[in-house]
Structure formats: C-alpha cells, structure tokens
Design an enzyme around this catalytic site. Structure first.
Site, PDB file in Angstrom:
ATOM      1  N   ARG B  21      34.644  40.411  71.714  1.00  0.00           N
ATOM      2  CA  ARG B  21      34.027  41.499  72.474  1.00  0.00           C
ATOM      3  C   ARG B  21      33.275  42.451  71.542  1.00  0.00           C
ATOM      4  O   ARG B  21      32.215  42.963  71.883  1.00  0.00           O
ATOM      5  CB  ARG B  21      35.100  42.254  73.279  1.00  0.00           C
ATOM      6  CG  ARG B  21      34.616  42.673  74.652  1.00  0.00           C
ATOM      7  CD  ARG B  21      35.768  43.154  75.538  1.00  0.00           C
ATOM      8  NE  ARG B  21      36.701  42.087  75.840  1.00  0.00           N
ATOM      9  CZ  ARG B  21      38.026  42.143  75.667  1.00  0.00           C
ATOM     10  NH1 ARG B  21      38.585  43.230  75.175  1.00  0.00           N
ATOM     11  NH2 ARG B  21      38.789  41.113  75.954  1.00  0.00           N
ATOM     12  N   SER B  38      47.901  30.687  75.674  1.00  0.00           N
ATOM     13  CA  SER B  38      47.748  31.784  76.628  1.00  0.00           C
ATOM     14  C   SER B  38      48.696  31.710  77.805  1.00  0.00           C
ATOM     15  O   SER B  38      48.311  31.924  78.936  1.00  0.00           O
ATOM     16  CB  SER B  38      46.306  31.792  77.159  1.00  0.00           C
ATOM     17  OG  SER B  38      46.094  32.875  78.022  1.00  0.00           O
ATOM     18  N   CYS B  42      57.065  35.358  78.893  1.00  0.00           N
ATOM     19  CA  CYS B  42      58.121  36.116  79.544  1.00  0.00           C
ATOM     20  C   CYS B  42      58.379  35.613  80.960  1.00  0.00           C
ATOM     21  O   CYS B  42      59.350  36.005  81.592  1.00  0.00           O
ATOM     22  CB  CYS B  42      57.769  37.598  79.566  1.00  0.00           C
ATOM     23  SG  CYS B  42      57.474  38.238  77.918  1.00  0.00           S
ATOM     24  N   VAL B  80      49.037  24.608  61.360  1.00  0.00           N
ATOM     25  CA  VAL B  80      48.651  25.018  60.001  1.00  0.00           C
ATOM     26  C   VAL B  80      49.860  24.817  59.093  1.00  0.00           C
ATOM     27  O   VAL B  80      50.961  25.271  59.418  1.00  0.00           O
ATOM     28  CB  VAL B  80      48.196  26.490  59.988  1.00  0.00           C
ATOM     29  CG1 VAL B  80      47.916  26.947  58.552  1.00  0.00           C
ATOM     30  CG2 VAL B  80      46.962  26.669  60.854  1.00  0.00           C
TER      31      VAL B  80
END
Lengths: 433, 433
Positions: B21, B38, B42, B80
């Site tokens: 952004r 994404s 929870c 990674v």
C-alpha cells in the site's frame, strides 16, 4: 452539623448516602417534593413499554430504608419554596422551615411545557416521574389510543416512540431541530430515521410545535401526545437565592460541585459540569453524571475536597434493538467549538459472521492540529456500549488518534474480529491527514 | 528493491500488504512453508467444534488474490532453511535462494512437543494450523473417540476442551502450573474451573505430563490427546542468522520492529514487544499484536519510521459462553514485577435485571504508591470484551484509579446499570488505601 439535600432522586440521594458513609454523626435531611424517591428515571420508558412490570420495580430504596438503615431523614411531599442562605434555612410549601449548615441542590430538570397551549389536556403526557409513566400506562390500557405524536427526538422521545410502537400505536416523532438525539450529526440522524422507519415510526425534523390541538399536533392526527422536548434544569429556587446560573442555564459549579455560595453544592440535572473535551462548562443531564456529582457534593459537604474532573458527554439509547452511542463531539460540533476536525466513518462486522456478527458503524473525530480525539459514535445491534466506552476512556485520557490506533483490544472469535471496528475506524481516520 | 517476508499468516501478510500500500513499486515476496496462507488461526477451535463449517471459511485471502490484486508474490510450500544476511539472501529447503533488500520475519510460534515420548501417535493432536484442525475433525467423525485429554489450560487448551465437550467427549484438562489461562490469578483459575466443571470438563492443575501413553496421559484414560502447551516462538532461523533473541525467548525488536540486523524486521508470534504496564519486553503471542506489528514492520521496510508503543496484554477467551477477559497484570504478577499492588474484586449485574442482566465479575489492580492502574479482569456471559477494553485503554493511558473511577461510561437500561460494574470495582478499590 446538618446537611439538607433538596431532591430525592439520583443526585440528592447519592449525596446523602455518601455523606452518611463519611460522617456517621451528621444530621442529614432529604426534602423530596414528590411521593417517591430513588427511582430509576431512565427505566420509565420500559415501564410504559411493559418490560418493567410494576412501578415498584424501578424503586431502588424507600424512604423507610433510608431512615432505618442509613439514619437519613427522607421527607417526601416536601416542596422547598425558598432558600434563605443568610439564615442557612430553607422554607417548605407547608410553611415549615429547615435549618442547614451544608446544602446540596439536586433539584433536577423538567420538560418545560408550561407555555404551550393545549398541554393540560388529559391525552398529553410527559415522561419524567413514576406518576407520569403510570398515568401513561393507564391511558394506554383504558383509552386504547391508536395514533401518538411524540414531541422531541432526544433520548426520551425516541424511547417513548419505541415503547408506544410496541403497544401497536402509529407513532410520529416531531423534532424542532434538524437532528435526532440532540447531536449535530447528519449521519447519526439518518441512522435513527432508518431504524425508526423500519419499525413504522415516522420522524419529521424541523417541526416547531406551537400548540397541541385536541386531535392533532402540527397537522399530524393523534389521540395521544408525549412531550419530550424543552428539557430545562430546575434552577429557579437557586437563582432566587442568589446562586449563580451559568451560560448553559444550569447552576454554575466549581470542580468540587460547590456553587458561588459557600457550603451550598449542586449536583445532577440542575448543575453544570466541565466538558473534558472542550474544557468548557456544559449541561448534559444524565443519570450517571447525577450519581457521580451527587457523591462528590455529598463528600465535600462533610468537609472533604473531592474534585469532579468532568464528562465526555457519553450517552447511549436503544431504538428497536439498535444501540446509538455517542461521546465527545461530532464533526460539526467540534468545528463550532473552534477545533479543526477530521472524521472517518466505517461500517464493519462487530463479531465474526460465524458468531452471528452484525454490522456496526463507528465514527471517530479528531483535531487536525493536535491529532487529539474529539469524539465518536457507535451504532449497531451488538457491543455499542462497550465500544463507545473505549472511545470515552480515550477522550478522558486525551489520546491522539495514533495512540488510539494501537489500542490493545481483546480479540477472540466469539467476541470481536481480529481488527476491531474501532481500530479500523482509527486507521481510516489516519488517512485523513 | 525487494522485500522478502518469511511467513504467510497474520504478521507476514500484514507486513506485505502494508508495504504494498505504501510502495507500489516494491518487489514483495512472501515465503510460507505451509500450503495455506492468511487463515484465521484463532478460529481453529471453532472449526473443530463445527461452528465454522469448512476450512475455507477461515481463509481470508488466497495466494492468487495476493498475486493478482496486490502484486505480492506469495509462495506456499516454501520453507526457508537459512538466512545469509551478509549476502542479503535466504535459502529454501528446495535449494532455491531468494535475494532481499529488506526482510520481515513472521515465523510465528509452535507447540513445542518434539521431545515428549508418544506425541507421534495418530490420536495426538496440536491445534495450530488448518491441517491440524481438519485432521482432528476427521478423527472425531471417523474414530468417534469418547475420552480426551487436553494438555495445557491456556487459551487454546480451554477452547479445545469446549469444542470436544460439545462433540460429547469426556474431557480432562491437565495443566502444569497452578493456574489456568497463563495468568497467576487464583480467583480467575477458580472461575475457569467452575465453568469447566459445570459443563462436565475436569481441570487438573500441577500435572507435569512427561509422556503420552497409547491409552492414557498422566494416569487419565483417553483415546484422544490435544497438545496445547509448550508454546514457543520460532526463532531458530533468526538465531542461526545472528539475530538477537531476547530474554523472553522471542526475537528482540526495537519499537520500529527492527531486529539487531539493519533492514531485518520481526513481527507477530516470533517477536518480543514492550509491555506498556511494566515497560519491559514481553512475549504474549496473539493475533491482534501480530497484525499490528506486521503492519508496522511492513511500513518501516518501505522506509517509514513507525513505532509500536506496545501492548497491555489484553486477551479474552470464551468457555461455554462465559467470557474470561484479562489485561495488564494480576495482583501476584504485579507484585512479582516489583509493584506494590492493591486489588478489588466485585460481582455485579452487567445490565438491569429487567433486560436479562447477568452477574459479571470485575477485578482491578492498582499500584499503592502511584495509584496507577496495573491490570484487571472481567468474567461474565455479557459484555466482557467491552469492559476489558475500557480497562486496557486506561492502562495504555496510564490512568490512576481516581481517573478511572470518574469515567463517563454509557448508561441506558438495555445496555448497562447506572453504576457500571467497572466503576463499582473502582470505588471498591479506592477503599484499599
């Protein structure tokens, strides 16, 4: 030492009870002009609605309770007609005199309808005392009115409209200003209008009612009228005694809730307090403030020096299940006060959808120069009170929008989304610079 | 300029999205070791419970969305294995290398169960990824287990116990410490125990599980085990690259979320942040903090200098419909930190009884010397989130108990009593001096 308290509802009884707790030896006399004391005046619309079944359910304490348990001499039907401060004495309508060393005025406020032609008709009501509510309830069951006009779109007006609509009446609310809920806020007013209309209540703005005809008000046919406008503080007794009245029309007070007469305090709906955002005296008559200022007046009447910091002007009202909550100032209000406000309004889910989350609207207002928060509103069927209280707390702490945007608010799916609507509104507002 | 983000859940994606952004030209690569990105982690207990129907419902964005709509190169299955900061390069398990100018570590945390004998059995679960939750769901429908042991009485542990109980299992929660919800607070733990027991879940404290036998854990028979203890930040990758680890065991960060390596940021569950009450670094892995710190890391990776003030440690969990909300420190925690705490706990109705008000418990903790609020808790079926958020806001503003006691909180019968339980608790606490 004698403490006399004029008024036996929220402010007066808070003062008396606090004074007793701090000073077991003080003589305490409460003079209440009505027949009942200590009732939850904010519950009156729910007594009309029927959710509160009996008037007694709104009475928290009786005069007997205060006499026996607190040794407070509560006298009902005791209307004070004058205060002679030089003699430290109040005179009752009955002719009796009562001496005081300290005096607390908790004379409240009223719907000032005296002047309007037609208010004395039996189908015209106010909603300020238990008697008012009971009379309205009897009228509803006995006369079965079909159309009501409510004059005033403030808190009591919209609550009365809600209650009457639930009784099946057609209801029209007439408001003199261009705004509902006493706040210069077009979006809030539009939201109020939408909920009212969704439930079949009409809202007409800009209608200055001059008289109440037997079968109509301002051209709207009706067989019942509720006066919920022209709310005014009861200050005549004080003014006649030489007590200063502030520019708001309410009794001027120090942060110790003292008037210009030493030893004479004022609290509740008759008194001014400081607005924490503007720093100026304000008059926003609400039960919470009445209780708080009453406690402080009562404490200081016993010799303490407690301060009341002031209010943020927080309020909430439920209209057909939607909460309309406001605190501080709207953008136009802030501008009128000399701030240079920026505002953002967002709509977001109050909780995750899988926990039946519904949309809520949050508006935040901040000052362009200082970035300080100036006010906000929350509208929604869920969690409006909790969220407005966060904004109110931030106002009282003089938080900036940047402090606010980082607030560590609770998250878990049953309760809120991971980005609380408050924080989304804050992020949105940060874009305004 | 290339920004590489390690981790594609809350912190990592917040960082990537914010960076995009602020800088439309930046090359942004997100490396996620798992298959999904994404997701609302929870929400996993509610996926097990069944309230969330499908795993997809917890996925907020797909890699395709980020690629197309945000021009962020999201690579899943990209683990990674090392960071060579001198060369500004990370190496993937596949052998591929990815160059960076700025790096954000959002490596998260895990349930560190490696060492315990028996954890590899098919009836033993963690509840940390979408895969975990789906595997548990399949097990529940296919194997129809009848008795479960949950190891750990933290948030995920009690949520898992709630979810499994709703599936009809007998559930026992084993906790190593003497407290539930990771807080040294006997009254809170007692309240958790009462709700769990009311719904038939057993809580055993002080049980240090050393191994998981095929049909029992610490002597408790079971055919299913949930590991919800030993939560640890994923810092190995960082530590191997010479990034400093703080005393909490998480990655040490500046208020700009930068590590000791310039241009390398850490955010979310792998990173330390400042506790606003103690002023010390703390590690409280929660989704809200992950999102906030991710945003700031992402912004600063584009050249901004945004600061994260810190957290109050606010959390809430629902157990069988009751909210357990905490913020700041409990009395024993505050004492352990060197404060001289005083505390008050009250029980009061959350709303008027004629609006179906239920009792709520509020505790406030303040410092004797400075009168500053240090923490609080709210337990109840109504309005716990809203009230804990007020306390959290007060903590962040460093309010004293006396500021707090005068808060102008919203009142109207559908929403709250005239004296909010928060204010009653504050009045009670003021008596402690």
């Amino acid at each position: 030492m004698a403490l006399v308290v004029i008024g036996g509802v929220a402010a007066g009884l808070s003062a008396a009870a606090r004074a007793r707790r701090l000073d077991p030896n003080l003589e305490i006399i409460v003079l209440e002009k009505g027949a009942a004391i200590s009732y939850g005046a904010c519950g009156l619309p729910y007594l009309v609605e029927g959710r509160v079944r009996r008037a007694e359910d709104l009475i928290v304490y009786t005069p007997e309770y205060f006499r026996k348990e607190r040794r407070i001499d509560v006298r009902t039907g005791a209307r004070v007609v004058s205060i002679a401060h030089a003699r430290r004495e109040v005179a009752l309508e009955s002719g009796a005199k009562v001496r005081y060393d300290r005096l607390v005025l908790g004379t409240g406020a009223r719907c000032d309808t005296c002047g309007m032609p037609g208010v004395a008709q039996p189908h015209v009501f106010t909603l300020h005392t238990l008697d008012d509510a009971e009379r309205m309830r009897r009228f509803l069951t006995e006369k079965r009115p079909r159309r009501a006009v409510v004059i005033g779109a403030g808190y009591i007006g919209v609550e009365a409209a809600d209650a009457l609509r639930r009784h099946g009446l057609r209801v029209t609310v007439l408001e003199r200003s261009d705004n509902a809920l006493l706040r210069d806020d077009a979006a809030l007013t539009l939201a109020v209008r939408r909920v009212l209309e969704e439930y079949g209540v009409e809202l007409r703005l800009g209608i200055d009612v001059k008289s109440i005809e037997p079968d109509r008000v301002a051209g709207v046919p009706c067989d019942m009228v509720v006066m919920a406008a022209g709310f005014k503080p009861n200050v005549e007794l004080a003014a006649d005694a030489g007590i200063e009245i502030g520019r708001t029309g309410a009794i001027r007070t120090t942060p110790h809730m003292e008037t210009n007469l030493p030893g004479v305090y004022a609290a509740g709906d008759c008194a001014e307090v400081t607005h924490l955002v503007s720093g100026a005296p304000t008059w926003i008559p609400l039960g919470t403030t009445a209780n708080k200022t009453g406690r402080i007046a009562g404490a200081n009447a016993t010799g303490r020096r407690e301060r009341f910091a002031g209010i943020a002007g927080t309020a909430i009202v439920g209209i057909f299940g939607t909460g309309f909550a406001t605190t501080g100032f709207s953008e136009p209000q802030a501008r009128a006060l000399g701030f240079s406000p920026v505002a953002a309004r967002i709509e977001h889910y109050s909780r995750p959808r899988y926990f039946d989350g519904l949309k809520t609207t949050v508006e935040l207002v901040a000052d362009r120069a200082t970035r300080r928060l100036l006010g906000g509103s929350v509208i929604g069927e869920q969690d409006a009170a909790g969220r407005i209280n966060v904004i109110a707390t931030a106002l009282e702490a003089r938080m900036t929008i940047d402090d606010f945007e980082q607030l560590d608010l609770a998250y878990s799916p049953p309760f809120a989304p991971v980005w609380d609507p408050l924080l989304i509104a804050a992020q949105q507002l940060q874009q305004a610079w």
